[in-house]
Design an enzyme around this catalytic site. Structure first.
Site, mmCIF file in Angstrom:
data_model
loop_
_atom_site.group_PDB
_atom_site.id
_atom_site.type_symbol
_atom_site.label_atom_id
_atom_site.label_comp_id
_atom_site.label_asym_id
_atom_site.label_seq_id
_atom_site.Cartn_x
_atom_site.Cartn_y
_atom_site.Cartn_z
ATOM 1 N N CYS A 1 -16.463 1.690 0.810
ATOM 2 C CA CYS A 1 -15.155 1.022 0.970
ATOM 3 C C CYS A 1 -14.686 1.121 2.450
ATOM 4 O O CYS A 1 -14.112 0.273 3.145
ATOM 5 C CB CYS A 1 -13.979 1.195 0.024
ATOM 6 S SG CYS A 1 -13.591 3.109 0.073
ATOM 7 N N ASP B 1 -17.254 7.274 -1.056
ATOM 8 C CA ASP B 1 -16.086 7.031 -0.529
ATOM 9 C C ASP B 1 -15.631 8.379 0.066
ATOM 10 O O ASP B 1 -16.245 9.498 -0.172
ATOM 11 C CB ASP B 1 -14.912 6.521 -1.606
ATOM 12 C CG ASP B 1 -13.432 6.215 -0.824
ATOM 13 O OD1 ASP B 1 -13.399 6.245 0.258
ATOM 14 O OD2 ASP B 1 -12.780 6.254 -1.628
ATOM 15 N N HIS C 1 -7.375 0.905 -6.351
ATOM 16 C CA HIS C 1 -7.595 0.105 -5.179
ATOM 17 C C HIS C 1 -8.367 -1.280 -5.589
ATOM 18 O O HIS C 1 -9.482 -1.536 -5.395
ATOM 19 C CB HIS C 1 -8.318 0.742 -4.194
ATOM 20 C CG HIS C 1 -8.503 0.183 -2.556
ATOM 21 N ND1 HIS C 1 -7.694 -0.889 -2.389
ATOM 22 C CD2 HIS C 1 -9.044 0.377 -1.506
ATOM 23 C CE1 HIS C 1 -7.892 -1.337 -1.190
ATOM 24 N NE2 HIS C 1 -8.758 -0.542 -0.684
ATOM 25 N N ARG D 1 -13.712 -8.582 2.025
ATOM 26 C CA ARG D 1 -12.484 -8.219 1.643
ATOM 27 C C ARG D 1 -11.650 -9.623 1.928
ATOM 28 O O ARG D 1 -10.865 -10.061 1.213
ATOM 29 C CB ARG D 1 -11.887 -7.130 2.546
ATOM 30 C CG ARG D 1 -12.360 -5.814 2.354
ATOM 31 C CD ARG D 1 -12.281 -5.164 0.928
ATOM 32 N NE ARG D 1 -10.685 -5.131 0.547
ATOM 33 C CZ ARG D 1 -9.909 -4.337 1.089
ATOM 34 N NH1 ARG D 1 -10.169 -3.237 1.860
ATOM 35 N NH2 ARG D 1 -8.478 -4.189 1.048
ATOM 36 N N ARG E 1 0.822 -1.385 0.188
ATOM 37 C CA ARG E 1 0.123 0.069 0.148
ATOM 38 C C ARG E 1 0.917 1.083 -0.063
ATOM 39 O O ARG E 1 1.701 1.309 0.879
ATOM 40 C CB ARG E 1 -0.873 -0.038 1.233
ATOM 41 C CG ARG E 1 -1.716 1.423 1.197
ATOM 42 C CD ARG E 1 -2.681 1.420 2.733
ATOM 43 N NE ARG E 1 -3.694 0.484 1.907
ATOM 44 C CZ ARG E 1 -5.017 0.520 2.463
ATOM 45 N NH1 ARG E 1 -5.171 1.438 3.647
ATOM 46 N NH2 ARG E 1 -6.087 0.123 1.833
ATOM 47 N N GLN F 1 -10.118 -3.839 -3.177
ATOM 48 C CA GLN F 1 -11.447 -3.385 -2.731
ATOM 49 C C GLN F 1 -12.646 -3.481 -3.664
ATOM 50 O O GLN F 1 -13.635 -4.052 -3.383
ATOM 51 C CB GLN F 1 -11.483 -1.857 -2.405
ATOM 52 C CG GLN F 1 -12.665 -1.284 -1.931
ATOM 53 C CD GLN F 1 -13.211 -1.830 -0.480
ATOM 54 O OE1 GLN F 1 -12.185 -1.470 0.365
ATOM 55 N NE2 GLN F 1 -14.142 -2.270 -0.423
#
Ligand code: CP
Ligand code: NVA
Length: 314
Positions: free
Chosen positions: A265, A225, A130, A293, A103, A133
């Site tokens: 998310c 988001d 991402h 996830r 990340r 996700q």
């Protein structure tokens, strides 16, 4: 030949369908107390240059559930923070690990790591994408609707890494996506262009607009988001002003389809991009989405690490 997940487009449509099917199977296995250990004795390295709750825990626990284990590396505690090159680090990690996840900020860092490593490299979020996700989100939609076909997703908010990832997903998988952002906060042009190009083959309808009400009309999924992503804290004040009026609240959700679900998310900011009433309300599937996830990433890990993944899980 090793495979990476630098961005969703590294996968084929059939791979994404396999990830969804396998995630569903792994979730059911877990719930029934059965479990296979396809990654027994294998190790995943995880580098974090940004904070994380869900991604870190779900990957680490996912590896353990599959019989392997994870080594979590905070960006400031590895020698890359003192100037060891990405290329040298990639060579070293390849000697110890079966896969490496990262990340970070720049997408180029993931691309460079993937180019230099002999092991699969997984993007756990960059400023640009991402993918893990959105794969879990596709699985969540599949669980609810049984298919991605005919589903209309409305994304309302910032044209950020999640918006780019939704464009990738719609372009590849062929569902309808209406993406509404305030002017000046559109997703990246290269991502828009490639999604529109892919849509010609996949049959997706992709619309970009600056009107949240129009975007959510008849939508099956209303997605939002944060307005201030990691790394944008210095812009927070201006962003909160510019996004005024863009909250996903009850009035907005009432314009969606009768059976619409609300997704985020997470982490969420109640009273900013989403009202508490909606996030905690009956249409919200955010907790299931977060759980997914775990199962989607287990499928991703198997796909990338085991060359015989598709024989193992048909
Ligand atoms: N959604 C997500 O990636 O959460 P974390 O930042 O907590 O990992
Ligand atoms: N867009 C958000 C997603 C967090 C999971 C960020 O990059 O901070």
């Amino acid at each position: 030949m090793k495979r990476d997940l630098r961005r969703l487009l590294d996968l084929a449509r059939e791979d994404i369908e396999w990830v969804i099917r396998t995630a569903s199977r792994l979730k059911a296995e877990r719930k029934s107390g059965r479990s296979s250990k396809p990654l027994e004795g294998m190790s995943l390295g995880m580098i974090f240059q940004k904070p994380s709750t869900r991604t870190r825990v779900s990957f680490e626990v996912g590896m353990v559930q599959l019989g392997g284990h994870a080594v979590v590396l905070s960006g400031d505690q590895i020698q890359m923070s003192r100037g060891e090159t990405v290329a040298d680090s990639a060579r070293i990690f390849s000697r110890y690990l079966n896969a490496l996840a990262i990340r970070t900020f720049a997408q180029e860092q993931v691309d460079e790591l993937a180019a230099m490593a002999d092991i699969p490299v997984i993007n756990m979020l960059t400023d640009k994408y991402h993918p893990c996700q959105v794969l879990a989100d596709l699985f969540t939609i599949y669980e609810k609707w049984g298919s991605l076909e005919g589903v209309k997703v409305a994304y309302v908010g910032d044209g950020n890494n999640m918006a780019n990832s939704w464009l990738n997903a719609a372009g590849m998988m062929g569902f309808d996506l209406c993406l509404a952002t305030p002017k000046g906060y559109e997703p990246d042009q290269d991502t828009i262009d490639s999604a529109l190009k892919m849509a010609m083959d996949s049959g997706a309808t992709i619309e970009l607009m600056n009107d949240p009400k129009k975007a959510v009309a008849a939508a099956n999924v209303v997605y939002t988001d944060t307005w201030v992503s990691m790394g944008q804290d210095q812009e927070a004040k201006k962003r909160l002003e510019d996004f005024n009026g863009w909250q996903v609240d009850q009035a907005l959700v009432s314009l969606a389809a009768d059976d619409a679900v609300v997704m985020h998310c997470l982490p969420a900011h109640r009273g900013e991009e989403i009202s508490a009433e909606v996030l905690d309300g009956e249409r919200s599937v955010v907790w299931e989405q977060a759980e997914n996830r775990l199962h989607a990433q287990k499928a991703i890990l198997i796909l990338l690490i085991r060359e015989d993944a598709k024989t193992l899980f048909q």
